[in-house]
Design a protein around this motif. Sequence first.
Motif, PDB file in Angstrom:
ATOM      1  N   LEU A  18       0.834  -1.199   0.000  1.00 50.52           N
ATOM      2  CA  LEU A  18       0.000   0.000   0.000  1.00 50.52           C
ATOM      3  C   LEU A  18       0.871   1.253   0.000  1.00 50.52           C
ATOM      4  O   LEU A  18       0.621   2.199  -0.747  1.00 50.52           O
ATOM      5  N   SER A  19       1.918   1.229   0.801  1.00 46.37           N
ATOM      6  CA  SER A  19       2.834   2.369   0.859  1.00 46.37           C
ATOM      7  C   SER A  19       3.515   2.597  -0.487  1.00 46.37           C
ATOM      8  O   SER A  19       3.586   3.731  -0.976  1.00 46.37           O
ATOM      9  N   ASP A  20       4.003   1.519  -1.076  1.00 48.28           N
ATOM     10  CA  ASP A  20       4.678   1.647  -2.375  1.00 48.28           C
ATOM     11  C   ASP A  20       3.724   2.163  -3.447  1.00 48.28           C
ATOM     12  O   ASP A  20       4.083   3.025  -4.249  1.00 48.28           O
ATOM     13  N   LEU A  21       2.506   1.654  -3.467  1.00 48.72           N
ATOM     14  CA  LEU A  21       1.544   2.084  -4.472  1.00 48.72           C
ATOM     15  C   LEU A  21       1.160   3.552  -4.273  1.00 48.72           C
ATOM     16  O   LEU A  21       1.052   4.314  -5.242  1.00 48.72           O
ATOM     17  N   ALA A  22       1.004   3.960  -3.023  1.00 42.95           N
ATOM     18  CA  ALA A  22       0.675   5.366  -2.742  1.00 42.95           C
ATOM     19  C   ALA A  22       1.826   6.280  -3.165  1.00 42.95           C
ATOM     20  O   ALA A  22       1.607   7.339  -3.761  1.00 42.95           O
ATOM     21  N   GLY A  27       4.427  10.187  -7.191  1.00 44.04           N
ATOM     22  CA  GLY A  27       5.438  10.360  -8.230  1.00 44.04           C
ATOM     23  C   GLY A  27       4.856  10.543  -9.617  1.00 44.04           C
ATOM     24  O   GLY A  27       5.446  11.213 -10.463  1.00 44.04           O
ATOM     25  N   GLY A  28       3.699   9.944  -9.861  1.00 41.88           N
ATOM     26  CA  GLY A  28       3.106  10.020 -11.194  1.00 41.88           C
ATOM     27  C   GLY A  28       2.013  11.057 -11.342  1.00 41.88           C
ATOM     28  O   GLY A  28       1.340  11.111 -12.362  1.00 41.88           O
ATOM     29  N   ILE A  29       1.861  11.916 -10.344  1.00 39.61           N
ATOM     30  CA  ILE A  29       0.750  12.860 -10.352  1.00 39.61           C
ATOM     31  C   ILE A  29       0.800  13.807 -11.558  1.00 39.61           C
ATOM     32  O   ILE A  29      -0.224  14.255 -12.049  1.00 39.61           O
ATOM     33  N   ARG A  38      -5.844   7.499 -13.530  1.00 40.94           N
ATOM     34  CA  ARG A  38      -5.733   8.041 -12.170  1.00 40.94           C
ATOM     35  C   ARG A  38      -6.800   7.454 -11.250  1.00 40.94           C
ATOM     36  O   ARG A  38      -6.525   7.105 -10.103  1.00 40.94           O
ATOM     37  N   ILE A  39      -8.021   7.315 -11.750  1.00 41.59           N
ATOM     38  CA  ILE A  39      -9.094   6.746 -10.936  1.00 41.59           C
ATOM     39  C   ILE A  39      -8.832   5.267 -10.659  1.00 41.59           C
ATOM     40  O   ILE A  39      -9.001   4.785  -9.531  1.00 41.59           O
ATOM     41  N   GLU A  40      -8.394   4.536 -11.666  1.00 37.90           N
ATOM     42  CA  GLU A  40      -8.099   3.114 -11.466  1.00 37.90           C
ATOM     43  C   GLU A  40      -6.974   2.922 -10.450  1.00 37.90           C
ATOM     44  O   GLU A  40      -7.024   2.002  -9.627  1.00 37.90           O
ATOM     45  N   GLU A  41      -5.975   3.783 -10.487  1.00 36.42           N
ATOM     46  CA  GLU A  41      -4.888   3.696  -9.513  1.00 36.42           C
ATOM     47  C   GLU A  41      -5.417   3.954  -8.100  1.00 36.42           C
ATOM     48  O   GLU A  41      -5.055   3.256  -7.151  1.00 36.42           O
TER      49      GLU A  41
END
Length: 134
Positions: A18-22, A27-29, A38-41
Amino acid sequence: MNSESLAHVASARAHRDLSDLARQGVGGISSGASTRERIEEARRLRVLANELVDLVVLGEVLCGASWEEITQALHRRDAGTVQAEYEDAVREWEATPAEAFDGLDGDARDLDAWYRQHREDTDPPAEDPVFDLL
């Protein structure tokens, strides 16, 4: 080792994931991703967060926490309903075959190394928080 240990290591993995994905989301904002991407992420984060809650609940049940205590922590009202939602999963974890514990020491060490690498000054100062569970 026992099913409690396995559940705690699994919840530590979920915390890490969860931390890595967040962090990847931050980073990809500005990456130019589409609205859909963005919604799927964000939805993946929510799904993983829900899985994390389930793993933590399983670990607490396996450690002997009462359904009333778990129900209160989940901000739910009916302990019977909460127990019914989790009782099949608890039985499955209690029946974990011995081979599921193979490599658990290595998993714990890997998670501890990840924690030390990403630990901030305000995080708990534990060196081996996951391995210490074993």
